[in-house]
Scaffold this active site. Structure first.
Site, PDB file in Angstrom:
ATOM      1  N   ARG A  37       0.915  -1.108   0.200  1.00  0.00           N
ATOM      2  CA  ARG A  37      -0.040  -0.038  -0.014  1.00  0.00           C
ATOM      3  C   ARG A  37       0.824   1.230  -0.063  1.00  0.00           C
ATOM      4  O   ARG A  37       0.426   2.219  -0.668  1.00  0.00           O
ATOM      5  CB  ARG A  37      -0.849   0.063   1.204  1.00  0.00           C
ATOM      6  CG  ARG A  37      -2.168  -1.197   1.450  1.00  0.00           C
ATOM      7  CD  ARG A  37      -3.012  -0.840   2.294  1.00  0.00           C
ATOM      8  NE  ARG A  37      -2.218  -1.328   3.577  1.00  0.00           N
ATOM      9  CZ  ARG A  37      -2.706  -1.056   5.044  1.00  0.00           C
ATOM     10  NH1 ARG A  37      -4.021  -0.537   5.157  1.00  0.00           N
ATOM     11  NH2 ARG A  37      -1.798  -1.308   5.879  1.00  0.00           N
ATOM     12  N   LYS A  90       6.134 -15.548   9.035  1.00  0.00           N
ATOM     13  CA  LYS A  90       5.654 -16.225  10.146  1.00  0.00           C
ATOM     14  C   LYS A  90       4.713 -15.332  10.957  1.00  0.00           C
ATOM     15  O   LYS A  90       5.248 -13.819  10.620  1.00  0.00           O
ATOM     16  CB  LYS A  90       6.853 -16.939  11.139  1.00  0.00           C
ATOM     17  CG  LYS A  90       7.505 -15.618  11.948  1.00  0.00           C
ATOM     18  CD  LYS A  90       6.688 -15.163  13.017  1.00  0.00           C
ATOM     19  CE  LYS A  90       7.553 -13.831  13.349  1.00  0.00           C
ATOM     20  NZ  LYS A  90       6.697 -13.044  14.605  1.00  0.00           N
TER      21      LYS A  90
END
Length: 306
Positions: A37, A90
């Site tokens: 973004r 993760k």
């Protein structure tokens, strides 16, 4: 061997600090595009839309996702449906079920899916696992305390549902624990501290079978603590610095006082998996987090703000 072309999705702090330097230093990889973004990488084509990037870059064979957990599934599914191999930061997803779905999709399409656990690549983890392999663990204690303001400055998503709260770093400790202990353990009880104004815990105390315990806290200032101590009848082991420094019976026994080797090792492993046509999906650390959120006794604490 020609490098693999990769797109990195999510150009936030972890991408800038770890992913981008690891890729730049590797002969296995060429960073061909980014999707974010707001963030970009100098000299690399940048997009804000995943589908647009996939359409524009058929040469991108691998997509590495460094997004927060909640939006990760949609991006991973889109990449797999477009025929690209996928590497997951993760934790690999917001839920266990969605990662199972991604694994099934990758298998059906003959693509690589890699659920990465960067702390397992710390310098001293492999020798610690080898030392413990033939021993009986009588006690193990994990102390993982750090400053959320330092590592996630202003990132409110970590305290939203799916952000995992203190389990965002705590799962690193669990990834080491599940890798080095010679026998599996399961959670027996947990206490979770939730700030009154937040949706995920800021601290957790966990008790496992096998006399294993963990203390996670995201409020520590000053020096950070990432320690795992294991006792056996044959001696004691300690991992310091997030698994990078090893002590046996209180004496230094290898490792390196640096976190910078973990992501290069992850990307080397991903290159190996892609070239061998294999996947590596391990959800064990995430199972312990889900169990803690199921069994945990909720304790309300004071408001937290960045």
């Amino acid at each position: 061997m020609a490098p693999l072309t990769l797109a990195l999705v999510g150009i936030g702090k972890i991408a800038v600090d770890q992913h981008v330097p690891a890729l730049a230093a590797s002969a296995d990889w060429r960073l061909g595009a980014t999707v974010s973004r707001h963030g970009t990488v100098p000299g690399v084509p940048a997009y804000t839309d995943m589908a647009q990037m996939l359409d524009a870059h058929p040469e991108v064979s691998v997509v590495s996702l460094a997004l927060p957990p909640v939006p990760r599934f949609a991006a991973a599914k889109a990449a797999l449906l477009a025929g690209r191999h996928v590497m997951l930061e993760k934790p690999p997803g917001a839920t266990l079920a969605e990662v199972h779905a991604l694994a099934a999709l990758a298998a059906a399409r003959g693509l690589t899916l890699y659920t990465t656990w960067h702390s397992r690549m710390a310098h001293a983890v492999a020798p610690a696992k080898a030392w413990l392999a033939d021993k009986t663990v009588t006690k193990a204690t994990i102390t993982w305390r750090e400053d959320v303001r330092k590592w996630h400055p202003g990132q409110d998503w970590v305290f939203e549902p799916g952000g995992m709260g203190v389990f965002d770093p705590g799962i690193n400790a669990l990834s080491i624990m599940t890798h080095i202990l010679p026998d599996p353990v399961h959670l027996q009880s947990a206490e979770l501290e939730f700030p009154a104004n937040r949706q995920t815990p800021i601290a957790a105390r966990l008790s496992f079978s096998g006399n294993v315990s963990a203390d996670f806290d995201w409020r520590q200032t000053g020096p950070q603590t990432w320690d795992i101590q294991v006792q056996t009848p044959q001696g004691s082991l300690a991992l310091r610095m997030g698994g990078n420094v090893l002590e046996i019976d209180g004496q230094p026994s290898g490792g390196a006082n640096s976190l910078m080797g973990e992501y290069p090792a992850l990307y080397a492993r991903m290159a190996e998996l892609v070239r061998q046509g294999q996947s590596e999906v391990d959800l064990t650390p995430m199972i312990h987090v889900a169990d803690a959120l199921t069994l945990g006794r909720r304790i309300q604490t004071e408001d937290f703000s960045f």
